[in-house]
Design a protein around this motif. Structure first.
Motif, PDB file in Angstrom:
ATOM      1  N   ILE A   1      34.651  37.536  40.357  1.00 11.37           N
ATOM      2  CA  ILE A   1      34.245  37.692  41.729  1.00 11.37           C
ATOM      3  C   ILE A   1      34.565  36.032  42.421  1.00 11.37           C
ATOM      4  CG2 ILE A   1      32.669  38.938  41.841  1.00 11.37           C
ATOM      5  CD1 ILE A   1      30.887  37.201  41.898  1.00 11.37           C
ATOM      6  N   MET A   2      34.585  35.287  41.620  1.00  9.32           N
ATOM      7  CA  MET A   2      34.596  33.369  41.853  1.00  9.32           C
ATOM      8  C   MET A   2      36.447  33.691  42.146  1.00  9.32           C
ATOM      9  SD  MET A   2      32.057  32.267  43.022  1.00  9.32           S
ATOM     10  CE  MET A   2      32.598  30.657  42.655  1.00  9.32           C
ATOM     11  N   SER A   3      36.983  34.570  41.042  1.00  8.91           N
ATOM     12  CA  SER A   3      38.684  34.290  42.003  1.00  8.91           C
ATOM     13  C   SER A   3      38.973  34.217  43.015  1.00  8.91           C
ATOM     14  CB  SER A   3      39.371  35.207  40.366  1.00  8.91           C
ATOM     15  OG  SER A   3      38.971  35.275  38.888  1.00  8.91           O
ATOM     16  N   ALA A   4      37.985  35.140  43.461  1.00  8.07           N
ATOM     17  CA  ALA A   4      38.371  35.607  45.310  1.00  8.07           C
ATOM     18  C   ALA A   4      37.907  34.896  46.214  1.00  8.07           C
ATOM     19  CB  ALA A   4      38.278  36.946  45.385  1.00  8.07           C
ATOM     20  N   TRP A   5      36.731  33.730  45.803  1.00  6.18           N
ATOM     21  CA  TRP A   5      36.616  33.044  46.508  1.00  6.18           C
ATOM     22  C   TRP A   5      37.872  31.399  46.334  1.00  6.18           C
ATOM     23  CZ3 TRP A   5      34.276  28.252  44.631  1.00  6.18           C
ATOM     24  CH2 TRP A   5      34.160  26.938  46.201  1.00  6.18           C
ATOM     25  N   ALA A   6      38.086  31.506  44.901  1.00  8.14           N
ATOM     26  CA  ALA A   6      38.905  30.338  44.391  1.00  8.14           C
ATOM     27  C   ALA A   6      40.220  30.660  45.324  1.00  8.14           C
ATOM     28  CB  ALA A   6      39.016  30.007  43.212  1.00  8.14           C
ATOM     29  N   VAL A   7      40.662  31.793  46.427  1.00  6.27           N
ATOM     30  CA  VAL A   7      42.009  32.117  46.969  1.00  6.27           C
ATOM     31  C   VAL A   7      42.199  30.363  48.083  1.00  6.27           C
ATOM     32  CG1 VAL A   7      43.557  33.413  48.021  1.00  6.27           C
ATOM     33  CG2 VAL A   7      41.901  33.765  45.839  1.00  6.27           C
ATOM     34  N   PRO A   8      43.476  30.675  47.963  1.00  3.23           N
ATOM     35  CA  PRO A   8      43.142  29.895  49.369  1.00  3.23           C
ATOM     36  C   PRO A   8      43.620  30.185  51.025  1.00  3.23           C
ATOM     37  CG  PRO A   8      45.173  28.848  47.821  1.00  3.23           C
ATOM     38  CD  PRO A   8      44.200  30.038  47.162  1.00  3.23           C
ATOM     39  N   PRO A   9      42.976  29.774  52.108  1.00  3.08           N
ATOM     40  CA  PRO A   9      42.424  30.453  52.869  1.00  3.08           C
ATOM     41  C   PRO A   9      43.789  30.689  53.342  1.00  3.08           C
ATOM     42  CG  PRO A   9      41.236  28.789  53.606  1.00  3.08           C
ATOM     43  CD  PRO A   9      41.984  28.044  52.394  1.00  3.08           C
ATOM     44  N   VAL A  10      44.961  29.710  52.929  1.00  4.35           N
ATOM     45  CA  VAL A  10      46.707  30.698  53.472  1.00  4.35           C
ATOM     46  C   VAL A  10      47.059  32.053  52.669  1.00  4.35           C
ATOM     47  CG1 VAL A  10      48.824  30.076  54.327  1.00  4.35           C
ATOM     48  CG2 VAL A  10      47.158  28.887  54.666  1.00  4.35           C
ATOM     49  N   ALA A  11      46.399  31.768  51.317  1.00  4.39           N
ATOM     50  CA  ALA A  11      47.208  32.863  50.505  1.00  4.39           C
ATOM     51  C   ALA A  11      46.167  34.192  50.738  1.00  4.39           C
ATOM     52  CB  ALA A  11      46.587  32.140  48.731  1.00  4.39           C
ATOM     53  N   GLN A  12      44.785  33.667  51.385  1.00  6.39           N
ATOM     54  CA  GLN A  12      44.030  35.147  51.916  1.00  6.39           C
ATOM     55  C   GLN A  12      44.759  36.263  52.656  1.00  6.39           C
ATOM     56  OE1 GLN A  12      40.308  33.778  52.828  1.00  6.39           O
ATOM     57  NE2 GLN A  12      39.649  32.361  51.215  1.00  6.39           N
ATOM     58  N   GLY A  13      45.361  35.001  53.769  1.00  8.08           N
ATOM     59  CA  GLY A  13      45.789  35.667  55.078  1.00  8.08           C
ATOM     60  C   GLY A  13      46.856  36.029  54.521  1.00  8.08           C
ATOM     61  N   GLY A  67      22.647  41.547  31.378  1.00  6.52           N
ATOM     62  CA  GLY A  67      22.972  41.126  30.596  1.00  6.52           C
ATOM     63  C   GLY A  67      23.914  39.767  31.045  1.00  6.52           C
ATOM     64  N   ARG A  68      23.532  38.863  30.281  1.00  9.42           N
ATOM     65  CA  ARG A  68      24.907  37.387  29.942  1.00  9.42           C
ATOM     66  C   ARG A  68      26.191  37.830  29.685  1.00  9.42           C
ATOM     67  NH1 ARG A  68      22.320  32.517  26.664  1.00  9.42           N
ATOM     68  NH2 ARG A  68      20.766  33.077  27.931  1.00  9.42           N
ATOM     69  N   LYS A  69      27.007  38.397  29.145  1.00  8.20           N
ATOM     70  CA  LYS A  69      27.588  38.415  28.702  1.00  8.20           C
ATOM     71  C   LYS A  69      28.569  39.860  30.116  1.00  8.20           C
ATOM     72  CE  LYS A  69      28.239  38.503  23.587  1.00  8.20           C
ATOM     73  NZ  LYS A  69      28.713  39.472  23.012  1.00  8.20           N
ATOM     74  N   MET A  70      27.979  40.204  30.220  1.00  8.18           N
ATOM     75  CA  MET A  70      28.421  41.248  31.834  1.00  8.18           C
ATOM     76  C   MET A  70      28.694  40.917  32.933  1.00  8.18           C
ATOM     77  SD  MET A  70      29.901  43.866  32.936  1.00  8.18           S
ATOM     78  CE  MET A  70      30.413  44.932  31.326  1.00  8.18           C
ATOM     79  N   SER A  71      27.515  40.075  32.767  1.00  6.38           N
ATOM     80  CA  SER A  71      27.238  38.713  34.360  1.00  6.38           C
ATOM     81  C   SER A  71      28.490  37.881  33.753  1.00  6.38           C
ATOM     82  CB  SER A  71      25.855  37.965  34.242  1.00  6.38           C
ATOM     83  OG  SER A  71      25.672  37.252  35.416  1.00  6.38           O
ATOM     84  N   THR A  72      28.793  37.105  33.301  1.00 10.70           N
ATOM     85  CA  THR A  72      29.696  35.868  33.291  1.00 10.70           C
ATOM     86  C   THR A  72      31.188  36.672  33.451  1.00 10.70           C
ATOM     87  OG1 THR A  72      28.536  35.062  31.386  1.00 10.70           O
ATOM     88  CG2 THR A  72      30.627  34.271  31.772  1.00 10.70           C
ATOM     89  N   LEU A  73      30.461  37.754  32.828  1.00 13.97           N
ATOM     90  CA  LEU A  73      32.625  38.432  33.686  1.00 13.97           C
ATOM     91  C   LEU A  73      32.930  38.820  34.703  1.00 13.97           C
ATOM     92  CD1 LEU A  73      35.255  39.807  32.001  1.00 13.97           C
ATOM     93  CD2 LEU A  73      33.964  42.183  31.682  1.00 13.97           C
ATOM     94  N   VAL A  74      31.852  39.249  36.004  1.00 12.28           N
ATOM     95  CA  VAL A  74      31.562  39.606  36.854  1.00 12.28           C
ATOM     96  C   VAL A  74      31.873  38.688  37.701  1.00 12.28           C
ATOM     97  CG1 VAL A  74      30.188  40.790  38.732  1.00 12.28           C
ATOM     98  CG2 VAL A  74      30.396  42.084  35.867  1.00 12.28           C
TER      99      VAL A  74
END
Length: 337
Positions: A141-153, A130-137
């Motif tokens: 997941i985009m929070s992980a994508w937004a992490v800088p590469p050095v912070a990922q390491g 659903g729209r609300k659950m899809s937005t939450l997910v």
């Protein structure tokens, strides 16, 4: 009479609507500027920025790859020496180069495949929520994508730390019998995950896939939103299985999306540097070098050999251009067929 009528007809013609030349004047055009030139003039600012940020550094890198540049040349005590193809000859004759090339290619193939498969699966799942659950997910997941590469390491180095890592702690919580059955050992205290080249790349693959699949998932989700729902309804009425629906409807319609995502993933994964640098704590293990790390080590580790490092970077750039060109050529052939 004739003169009066003539004047009257002339006045009538001059006052008739649509007869005057200045009723619908054409827009003024700068003298000497042809219409086809205007788009090229508008592109000039962007081309200047691209040339300054990309083309000029690329040109300088190619020039340096044919030179001997060390501390003396950097400090200005000696002029740079042109050595021709010596840097490339030295690189191609090095065992570290070929092991770095192998690590780069194998890592890119595995990571690109896992990223595309996982991202596509998550994108398909998001499309069914659903729209609300899809937005939450998506936000999660985009929070992980937004992490800088050095912070990922840093995050994954802490997780797999030999002494204080969460992974070793979690594995020690498993029952001894289950741990022996799955891994052949029950004690994980002090396991040095980041000291061996194989385990370093296993951690690096997990790190890069974790940070990269959200972009793939959101891109696939955007593509799925553009597919008419009637196609899926008709396929279900005909009794098609979910896999057949994906193979016959979803994948063909999303081919342009998958093509762009594959090319971007190849370019990103071939050039991975920051995460590997942090996981290894610098260029310490030569067996775990990829081409980016090898180029950095040659250029900046004492004694610096920037000409050799630039030559490795040029080879990596050419390799990326070849791989991308071959993939794009295959896509074009497929579309033409």
């Amino acid at each position: 009479m004739s003169n009066t009528s003539t004047i009257s007809r002339g006045a009538g013609r001059s006052s008739a609507p649509g007869r005057r030349r200045d009723d619908n004047p054409r827009p003024a055009r700068p003298s000497g500027l042809r219409p086809w030139i205007i788009p090229y003039l508008l592109l000039i600012p962007g081309l200047v920025v691209i040339a300054g940020l990309l083309l000029y550094p690329l040109f300088q890198m190619i020039v340096i790859s044919f030179q001997k540049v060390g501390i003396a040349q950097i400090n200005g005590r000696r002029p740079t020496d042109w050595v021709g193809w010596d840097n490339y000859t030295r690189i191609l004759g090095s065992e570290i180069f070929w092991s770095s090339l192998r690590n780069t290619v194998v890592f890119a193939v595995v990571t690109v495949t896992l990223t595309l498969v996982l991202g596509t699966a998550v994108g398909t799942l998001l499309n069914k929520l659903g729209r609300k659950m899809s937005t939450l997910v998506v936000i999660g997941i985009m929070s992980a994508w937004a992490v800088p590469p050095v912070a990922q390491g840093v995050i994954w180095r802490w997780l797999f730390d030999a002494d204080a890592g969460v992974i070793n702690w979690a594995l020690n919580l498993l029952p001894d019998g289950l741990s022996d059955l799955l891994f052949g050992r029950s004690d994980w205290t002090g396991e040095p995950w980041l000291n061996d080249a194989v385990t370093v790349y296993l951690v690096l693959i997990v790190c890069v896939v974790w940070a990269s699949f959200p972009f793939i998932a959101v891109s696939v989700l955007a593509g799925l939103k553009g597919i008419p729902a009637e196609l899926y309804e008709a396929a279900r009425v005909d009794g098609a299985t979910p896999w057949r629906i994906f193979r016959k409807i979803t994948f063909p319609l999303l081919k342009p999306v998958f093509a762009v995502l594959t090319i971007l993933s190849i370019i990103w994964d071939f050039k991975v540097f920051s995460q590997l640098y942090v996981l290894m704590n610098g260029p310490t293990n030569r067996e775990a070098f990829n081409l980016s790390m090898f180029s950095f080590a040659e250029a900046f580790r004492s004694p610096p050999k920037m000409g050799t490092g630039a030559a490795i970077a040029v080879i990596l750039t050419l390799l990326l251009l070849v791989v991308t060109a071959v993939y794009v050529r295959q896509i074009v052939k497929t579309e033409e067929m």
